[in-house]
Design a protein around this motif. Structure first.
Motif, PDB file in Angstrom:
ATOM      1  N   ALA A 107       0.829  -1.222   0.000  1.00  0.00           N
ATOM      2  CA  ALA A 107       0.000   0.000   0.000  1.00  0.00           C
ATOM      3  C   ALA A 107       0.852   1.255   0.000  1.00  0.00           C
ATOM      4  N   ALA A 108       2.023   1.189   0.656  1.00  0.00           N
ATOM      5  CA  ALA A 108       2.904   2.363   0.710  1.00  0.00           C
ATOM      6  C   ALA A 108       4.336   1.892   0.852  1.00  0.00           C
ATOM      7  N   VAL A 109       5.252   2.678   0.311  1.00  0.00           N
ATOM      8  CA  VAL A 109       6.675   2.337   0.359  1.00  0.00           C
ATOM      9  C   VAL A 109       7.404   3.350   1.224  1.00  0.00           C
ATOM     10  N   ALA A 110       8.717   3.135   1.377  1.00  0.00           N
ATOM     11  CA  ALA A 110       9.521   3.976   2.273  1.00  0.00           C
ATOM     12  C   ALA A 110       9.379   5.456   1.922  1.00  0.00           C
ATOM     13  N   GLY A 111       9.171   6.278   2.960  1.00  0.00           N
ATOM     14  CA  GLY A 111       9.061   7.720   2.803  1.00  0.00           C
ATOM     15  C   GLY A 111       7.656   8.228   2.616  1.00  0.00           C
ATOM     16  N   GLU A 112       6.708   7.365   2.305  1.00  0.00           N
ATOM     17  CA  GLU A 112       5.336   7.807   2.101  1.00  0.00           C
ATOM     18  C   GLU A 112       4.584   7.865   3.430  1.00  0.00           C
ATOM     19  N   ARG A 113       3.631   8.796   3.501  1.00  0.00           N
ATOM     20  CA  ARG A 113       2.828   8.990   4.716  1.00  0.00           C
ATOM     21  C   ARG A 113       1.467   8.324   4.512  1.00  0.00           C
ATOM     22  N   VAL A 114       1.072   7.515   5.501  1.00  0.00           N
ATOM     23  CA  VAL A 114      -0.149   6.712   5.403  1.00  0.00           C
ATOM     24  C   VAL A 114      -1.184   7.243   6.389  1.00  0.00           C
ATOM     25  N   THR A 115      -2.376   7.514   5.882  1.00  0.00           N
ATOM     26  CA  THR A 115      -3.517   7.870   6.732  1.00  0.00           C
ATOM     27  C   THR A 115      -4.763   7.231   6.138  1.00  0.00           C
ATOM     28  N   PHE A 116      -5.846   7.287   6.916  1.00  0.00           N
ATOM     29  CA  PHE A 116      -7.138   6.774   6.439  1.00  0.00           C
ATOM     30  C   PHE A 116      -8.189   7.864   6.575  1.00  0.00           C
ATOM     31  N   ASP A 117      -9.028   7.985   5.544  1.00  0.00           N
ATOM     32  CA  ASP A 117     -10.117   8.950   5.535  1.00  0.00           C
ATOM     33  C   ASP A 117     -11.428   8.181   5.385  1.00  0.00           C
ATOM     34  N   ASN A 118     -12.140   8.030   6.517  1.00  0.00           N
ATOM     35  CA  ASN A 118     -13.389   7.251   6.527  1.00  0.00           C
ATOM     36  C   ASN A 118     -13.165   5.836   5.961  1.00  0.00           C
ATOM     37  N   GLY A 119     -12.051   5.249   6.344  1.00  0.00           N
ATOM     38  CA  GLY A 119     -11.750   3.882   5.926  1.00  0.00           C
ATOM     39  C   GLY A 119     -11.026   3.778   4.610  1.00  0.00           C
ATOM     40  N   ARG A 120     -10.881   4.881   3.896  1.00  0.00           N
ATOM     41  CA  ARG A 120     -10.195   4.840   2.604  1.00  0.00           C
ATOM     42  C   ARG A 120      -8.734   5.245   2.777  1.00  0.00           C
ATOM     43  N   LEU A 121      -7.866   4.507   2.084  1.00  0.00           N
ATOM     44  CA  LEU A 121      -6.428   4.732   2.193  1.00  0.00           C
ATOM     45  C   LEU A 121      -6.016   6.050   1.537  1.00  0.00           C
ATOM     46  N   CYS A 122      -5.189   6.812   2.251  1.00  0.00           N
ATOM     47  CA  CYS A 122      -4.628   8.041   1.713  1.00  0.00           C
ATOM     48  C   CYS A 122      -3.101   7.954   1.766  1.00  0.00           C
ATOM     49  N   ILE A 123      -2.464   8.273   0.672  1.00  0.00           N
ATOM     50  CA  ILE A 123      -1.005   8.288   0.598  1.00  0.00           C
ATOM     51  C   ILE A 123      -0.552   9.733   0.424  1.00  0.00           C
ATOM     52  N   ASN A 124       0.248  10.201   1.375  1.00  0.00           N
ATOM     53  CA  ASN A 124       0.715  11.602   1.380  1.00  0.00           C
ATOM     54  C   ASN A 124      -0.462  12.579   1.326  1.00  0.00           C
ATOM     55  N   GLY A 125      -1.555  12.211   2.014  1.00  0.00           N
ATOM     56  CA  GLY A 125      -2.721  13.070   2.131  1.00  0.00           C
ATOM     57  C   GLY A 125      -3.694  12.996   0.979  1.00  0.00           C
ATOM     58  N   SER A 126      -3.454  12.174  -0.036  1.00  0.00           N
ATOM     59  CA  SER A 126      -4.325  12.101  -1.214  1.00  0.00           C
ATOM     60  C   SER A 126      -4.864  10.695  -1.388  1.00  0.00           C
ATOM     61  N   LEU A 127      -6.111  10.627  -1.847  1.00  0.00           N
ATOM     62  CA  LEU A 127      -6.697   9.342  -2.193  1.00  0.00           C
ATOM     63  C   LEU A 127      -6.083   8.832  -3.489  1.00  0.00           C
ATOM     64  N   PRO A 128      -5.841   7.542  -3.620  1.00  0.00           N
ATOM     65  CA  PRO A 128      -5.294   7.015  -4.876  1.00  0.00           C
ATOM     66  C   PRO A 128      -6.271   7.229  -6.027  1.00  0.00           C
ATOM     67  N   GLU A 129      -5.733   7.638  -7.176  1.00  0.00           N
ATOM     68  CA  GLU A 129      -6.559   7.882  -8.354  1.00  0.00           C
ATOM     69  C   GLU A 129      -6.586   6.710  -9.310  1.00  0.00           C
ATOM     70  N   SER A 130      -5.708   5.775  -9.129  1.00  0.00           N
ATOM     71  CA  SER A 130      -5.672   4.588  -9.989  1.00  0.00           C
ATOM     72  C   SER A 130      -5.056   3.434  -9.194  1.00  0.00           C
ATOM     73  N   GLY A 131      -5.176   2.253  -9.745  1.00  0.00           N
ATOM     74  CA  GLY A 131      -4.590   1.100  -9.093  1.00  0.00           C
ATOM     75  C   GLY A 131      -5.587   0.343  -8.232  1.00  0.00           C
ATOM     76  N   TYR A 132      -5.081  -0.606  -7.502  1.00  0.00           N
ATOM     77  CA  TYR A 132      -5.918  -1.542  -6.748  1.00  0.00           C
ATOM     78  C   TYR A 132      -6.729  -0.854  -5.653  1.00  0.00           C
ATOM     79  N   PHE A 133      -6.168   0.185  -5.010  1.00  0.00           N
ATOM     80  CA  PHE A 133      -6.783   0.732  -3.804  1.00  0.00           C
ATOM     81  C   PHE A 133      -7.839   1.805  -4.082  1.00  0.00           C
ATOM     82  N   VAL A 134      -8.133   2.071  -5.357  1.00  0.00           N
ATOM     83  CA  VAL A 134      -9.197   3.038  -5.676  1.00  0.00           C
ATOM     84  C   VAL A 134     -10.540   2.478  -5.190  1.00  0.00           C
ATOM     85  N   ASN A 135     -11.271   3.288  -4.439  1.00  0.00           N
ATOM     86  CA  ASN A 135     -12.620   2.938  -3.938  1.00  0.00           C
ATOM     87  C   ASN A 135     -12.605   1.748  -2.985  1.00  0.00           C
ATOM     88  N   LYS A 136     -11.448   1.425  -2.410  1.00  0.00           N
ATOM     89  CA  LYS A 136     -11.368   0.357  -1.417  1.00  0.00           C
ATOM     90  C   LYS A 136     -11.482   0.954  -0.020  1.00  0.00           C
TER      91      LYS A 136
END
Length: 464
Positions: A366-395
């Motif tokens: 879900a995240a690699v070294a140096g990236e910041r991980v948070t959750f927004d209402n259960g959705r994964l956020c990387i460096n404060g942004s929701l993923p726009e593509s890939g497996y974790f979109v809408n998860k």
């Protein structure tokens, strides 16, 4: 990964007390060495047959090895281990009964073809093809069906015809065939009045002696010279020092256990007696076996990963070569040619601090070294942004229950992935799945990544 995180306990439901304490491995190692030493010294006595002491030493060695394997395992692991061991034992016994069996040569009656020595670790070990003459009933001198008939010059293992024989299973060479008249004179064997010519495959000249107390094949009376139907005359290559068919008479076909196919130990004396090693099927089979063994050790294998649905877990095909080269058995990567990418499903290991055992889990990068991980209402956020593509979109992921700290607490220790580590999330949607990924386990070191999952059952999709 910080030392604090490395030593952090796995959740309470994973801390299962071992059925046998881990320190039992030290006791097992001591008993194993004692068993090996006992077998060595008992073998040095040169005794012709096993006594209860020999069997006790063998039992001690085997039981201590089993104890060493299962030390530190919980009840489920022990049951799985014994189930696998039972299946392996059943298959081994089936092969030993019906197809092939190794034998030790205890005496010198077949020198120089077979080197015999009753001492422990000495003497030739041979493989015997038990299928070729037909399948036998266990523990009985009767066949279920007759295969190929024995031929002259075959080296065979057979059951002794003497009730008081010291060795109940013997090895000799077939010289006389059913219905033939046999006579041993001046060191040669005459069949129906014609001297036999030894085949080149024997590789030596054999002088067959005519002992006064060995009438069969020596005296001219019909009962000692005429081989009955379904019977054979078996002689040792070391004729002057062999108690063979000259003494105990004709051996019935039902007593034939099998044909000696090769010497397999020691390696310098390896020898193929039947030519099977020159056959295409053998060479092809060995090539395929070695190739599969190399692939199994270096390329990947089927692994079972724990999940929230129970101890049996999910079975997946894991590629070891996706990210680098692993050392066989240690699962240590010595060469890395690429790092896991976001969304890839990987197998990783986590050490239980209580049992010191490694648990295997599946998770997606879900995240690699140096990236910041948070959750927004259960959705994964990387460096404060929701993923726009890939497996974790809408998860969406569980973040409000269990012992979840990572990605939930805003401090750098629990939100920023450190060097040489990853944040992994489980595909499992069952309650408690968070206990098996980075939400609870924390940052996963790159050394803990075993390989990439290329195929999984139980409803888990492999990585794209």
């Amino acid at each position: 990964m910080s030392q604090k995180n490395k030593n952090r306990d796995i959740s309470a439901d994973e801390q299962i007390s071992p059925l046998i304490p881990a320190y039992a491995a030290y006791i097992a190692a001591f008993l194993f060495v004692a068993g090996i030493v006992s077998m060595y010294f008992l073998g040095r006595n040169g005794q012709d047959s096993f006594t209860w002491k020999n069997y006790l030493a063998i039992a001690l060695t085997v039981c201590s090895a089993v104890l060493w394997f299962i030390s530190g395992m919980d009840r489920t692991q022990v049951l799985d281990w014994f189930r696998s061991g039972f299946i392996a034992l059943f298959l081994a016994l089936t092969i030993r009964w019906a197809i092939a069996e190794p034998y030790r040569i205890p005496s010198g009656s077949m020198e120089t073809t077979l080197h015999g020595d009753p001492r422990f670790g000495r003497g030739d070990r041979v493989f015997v093809n038990k299928w070729i003459y037909g399948l036998r009933y266990p523990f009985l001198n009767k066949r279920i069906w007759q295969g190929k008939m024995p031929e002259r010059w075959d080296i065979v293992v057979f059951k002794a015809v003497e009730p008081d024989a010291v060795h109940k299973t013997l090895v000799k060479r077939i010289v006389g065939m059913p219905g033939e008249e046999v006579q041993i004179r001046s060191g040669r064997v005459y069949i129906n009045g014609t001297p036999l010519t030894l085949p080149e495959s024997i590789g030596q000249e054999i002088y067959y002696t005519s002992p006064l107390d060995g009438p069969y094949g020596v005296q001219s009376l019909p009962q000692y010279s005429q081989i009955p139907d379904g019977h054979y005359l078996l002689l040792g290559d070391n004729s002057a020092h062999s108690r063979d068919g000259r003494y105990f008479g004709w051996v019935p076909n039902e007593n034939m256990v099998g044909r000696v196919s090769s010497i397999w130990w020691p390696p310098p004396r390896w020898r193929d007696f039947t030519g099977f090693s020159q056959q295409l099927w053998w060479r092809g089979g060995i090539t395929v076996f070695l190739l599969l063994a190399v692939l199994r050790l270096l390329a990947g294998r089927v692994c079972s990963a724990k999940n929230a649905n129970g101890p049996r877990g999910q079975r997946c095909v894991i590629s070891f070569l996706s990210y680098g080269l692993l050392v066989p058995f240690l699962l240590k990567r010595i060469i890395t040619w690429r790092r896991p990418a976001s969304g890839e499903l990987v197998l990783f290991k986590v050490k239980d601090p209580l049992t010191k055992s490694d648990f295997l889990f599946l998770g997606r990068i879900a995240a690699v070294a140096g990236e910041r991980v948070t959750f927004d209402n259960g959705r994964l956020c990387i460096n404060g942004s929701l993923p726009e593509s890939g497996y974790f979109v809408n998860k969406s992921f569980e973040t409000e229950t269990g012992n979840i700290k990572y990605g939930r607490i805003k401090s750098k220790e629990f939100s920023t992935v450190p060097e040489h580590a990853y944040f992994l999330l489980s595909d499992d949607s069952a309650p408690g799945a968070c206990e098996h990924d980075s939400r609870t386990l924390g940052w996963i070191s790159e050394d803990a990544i075993v390989g990439k999952a290329v195929f999984c059952c139980c409803g888990v999709k492999q990585a794209d």
